[in-house]
Design a protein around this motif. Structure first.
Motif, PDB file in Angstrom:
ATOM      1  N   ALA A 198       4.119 -62.920 -17.603  1.00 17.41           N
ATOM      2  CA  ALA A 198       2.933 -63.592 -17.077  1.00 17.41           C
ATOM      3  C   ALA A 198       1.732 -62.652 -17.088  1.00 17.41           C
ATOM      4  O   ALA A 198       0.600 -63.073 -17.365  1.00 17.41           O
ATOM      5  CB  ALA A 198       3.210 -64.098 -15.666  1.00 17.41           C
ATOM      6  N   TYR A 199       1.986 -61.390 -16.796  1.00 20.75           N
ATOM      7  CA  TYR A 199       0.914 -60.381 -16.809  1.00 20.75           C
ATOM      8  C   TYR A 199       0.321 -60.257 -18.214  1.00 20.75           C
ATOM      9  O   TYR A 199      -0.894 -60.224 -18.387  1.00 20.75           O
ATOM     10  CB  TYR A 199       1.478 -59.040 -16.339  1.00 20.75           C
ATOM     11  CG  TYR A 199       0.453 -57.948 -16.170  1.00 20.75           C
ATOM     12  CD1 TYR A 199      -0.163 -57.732 -14.944  1.00 20.75           C
ATOM     13  CD2 TYR A 199       0.095 -57.129 -17.246  1.00 20.75           C
ATOM     14  CE1 TYR A 199      -1.104 -56.722 -14.779  1.00 20.75           C
ATOM     15  CE2 TYR A 199      -0.845 -56.120 -17.091  1.00 20.75           C
ATOM     16  CZ  TYR A 199      -1.442 -55.926 -15.857  1.00 20.75           C
ATOM     17  OH  TYR A 199      -2.388 -54.939 -15.699  1.00 20.75           O
ATOM     18  N   ARG A 200       1.211 -60.175 -19.209  1.00 22.42           N
ATOM     19  CA  ARG A 200       0.761 -60.056 -20.607  1.00 22.42           C
ATOM     20  C   ARG A 200      -0.034 -61.293 -21.023  1.00 22.42           C
ATOM     21  O   ARG A 200      -1.098 -61.168 -21.645  1.00 22.42           O
ATOM     22  CB  ARG A 200       1.947 -59.844 -21.531  1.00 22.42           C
ATOM     23  CG  ARG A 200       1.600 -59.904 -23.012  1.00 22.42           C
ATOM     24  CD  ARG A 200       2.794 -59.530 -23.865  1.00 22.42           C
ATOM     25  NE  ARG A 200       2.903 -58.092 -24.029  1.00 22.42           N
ATOM     26  CZ  ARG A 200       3.964 -57.474 -24.573  1.00 22.42           C
ATOM     27  NH1 ARG A 200       5.018 -58.201 -24.953  1.00 22.42           N
ATOM     28  NH2 ARG A 200       3.974 -56.172 -24.718  1.00 22.42           N
ATOM     29  N   LYS A 201       0.460 -62.473 -20.700  1.00 21.43           N
ATOM     30  CA  LYS A 201      -0.234 -63.711 -21.071  1.00 21.43           C
ATOM     31  C   LYS A 201      -1.588 -63.797 -20.382  1.00 21.43           C
ATOM     32  O   LYS A 201      -2.579 -64.240 -20.970  1.00 21.43           O
ATOM     33  CB  LYS A 201       0.625 -64.913 -20.709  1.00 21.43           C
ATOM     34  CG  LYS A 201       1.853 -65.086 -21.597  1.00 21.43           C
ATOM     35  CD  LYS A 201       2.710 -66.267 -21.137  1.00 21.43           C
ATOM     36  CE  LYS A 201       3.952 -66.422 -22.022  1.00 21.43           C
ATOM     37  NZ  LYS A 201       4.834 -67.523 -21.552  1.00 21.43           N
ATOM     38  N   GLN A 202      -1.640 -63.367 -19.118  1.00 20.96           N
ATOM     39  CA  GLN A 202      -2.893 -63.383 -18.371  1.00 20.96           C
ATOM     40  C   GLN A 202      -3.919 -62.470 -19.029  1.00 20.96           C
ATOM     41  O   GLN A 202      -5.096 -62.826 -19.172  1.00 20.96           O
ATOM     42  CB  GLN A 202      -2.631 -62.945 -16.925  1.00 20.96           C
ATOM     43  CG  GLN A 202      -3.827 -63.032 -16.000  1.00 20.96           C
ATOM     44  CD  GLN A 202      -3.477 -62.534 -14.606  1.00 20.96           C
ATOM     45  OE1 GLN A 202      -3.395 -61.330 -14.374  1.00 20.96           O
ATOM     46  NE2 GLN A 202      -3.251 -63.463 -13.688  1.00 20.96           N
ATOM     47  N   TYR A 203      -3.459 -61.293 -19.437  1.00 21.49           N
ATOM     48  CA  TYR A 203      -4.359 -60.333 -20.095  1.00 21.49           C
ATOM     49  C   TYR A 203      -4.841 -60.885 -21.432  1.00 21.49           C
ATOM     50  O   TYR A 203      -6.025 -60.808 -21.759  1.00 21.49           O
ATOM     51  CB  TYR A 203      -3.638 -59.001 -20.310  1.00 21.49           C
ATOM     52  CG  TYR A 203      -4.409 -58.049 -21.196  1.00 21.49           C
ATOM     53  CD1 TYR A 203      -5.535 -57.388 -20.718  1.00 21.49           C
ATOM     54  CD2 TYR A 203      -4.012 -57.845 -22.521  1.00 21.49           C
ATOM     55  CE1 TYR A 203      -6.259 -56.522 -21.536  1.00 21.49           C
ATOM     56  CE2 TYR A 203      -4.732 -56.984 -23.338  1.00 21.49           C
ATOM     57  CZ  TYR A 203      -5.842 -56.325 -22.848  1.00 21.49           C
ATOM     58  OH  TYR A 203      -6.557 -55.483 -23.668  1.00 21.49           O
TER      59      TYR A 203
END
Length: 209
Positions: A198-203
């Protein structure tokens, strides 16, 4: 010499030549080595640890302002005590500098070994200190423990890898020496309040905007 800082101020400037306080042999040992830096003793409020030296300074000022036959001798004795305090403080500064250097070495070691999960013993060795002293230094200067600091730095590194690389979550967990992907995911979520994916997708979403 005693001088008022300002006419309405209770503060006084006390100056003396420390070489004039001692026999030349004593001055060579206790004065000359400490004259290589510009500094003075400034104490604005009477904290507990400084109370005795504040009283000594006040006595020196009083004697220098007096007219008695022994006033200069008494003031000289007080100035000698002040100088003794001065060189003791030099020793404390050196000890603190040594502590900061140990901490700097340990921080550098952690930064360069995040992928190997630095242990307390190895961190302490890098700083040339015991494990207990290692913990004291991190608590004193960083208000944290060595291993808690390592955890924060590893999670920061994980976040950077998720943003700047195409490595899978499993590969990043392995690179940072986590025992399992699930442990890595749980730790990351506890630190960043979001899963690695989720962190990667958010970034990626923010970068695309």
């Amino acid at each position: 010499m005693v001088e008022k800082i300002e006419e309405a101020s209770p503060m006084r400037l006390l100056e003396f030549d420390p070489t004039a306080l001692f026999h030349p042999e004593l001055a060579k040992r206790y004065v000359t080595p400490y004259l290589n830096t510009e500094k003075s003793i400034h104490m604005i409020k009477p904290e507990r640890g400084h109370q005795s030296i504040i009283q000594t300074i006040e006595r020196a000022v009083q004697h220098l302002s007096a007219d008695g036959p022994l006033a200069l001798m008494d003031a000289t004795l007080q100035c000698t005590v002040i100088w003794r305090y001065w060189i003791q403080q030099e020793g404390e500064v050196m000890k603190n500098e040594n502590k900061r250097e140990s901490l700097r070495l340990m921080l550098a070691y952690i930064e360069s070994h995040l992928e190997y999960k630095p242990t307390l013993a190895r961190i302490a060795t890098a700083g040339n200190v015991s494990r207990s002293e290692c913990c004291r230094l991190f608590t004193t200067f960083g208000n944290t423990s060595p291993l808690a600091y390592v955890q924060v730095k590893r999670m920061d590194r994980a976040a950077t890898l998720l943003m700047d690389s195409i490595e899978s979550v499993a590969d990043i967990a392995n690179r940072l020496s986590y025992s399992s992907v699930s442990h890595f995911v749980q730790t990351f979520k506890a630190h960043h309040s979001i899963t690695p994916l989720a962190y990667r997708k958010q970034y990626q979403r923010k970068r695309a905007e």
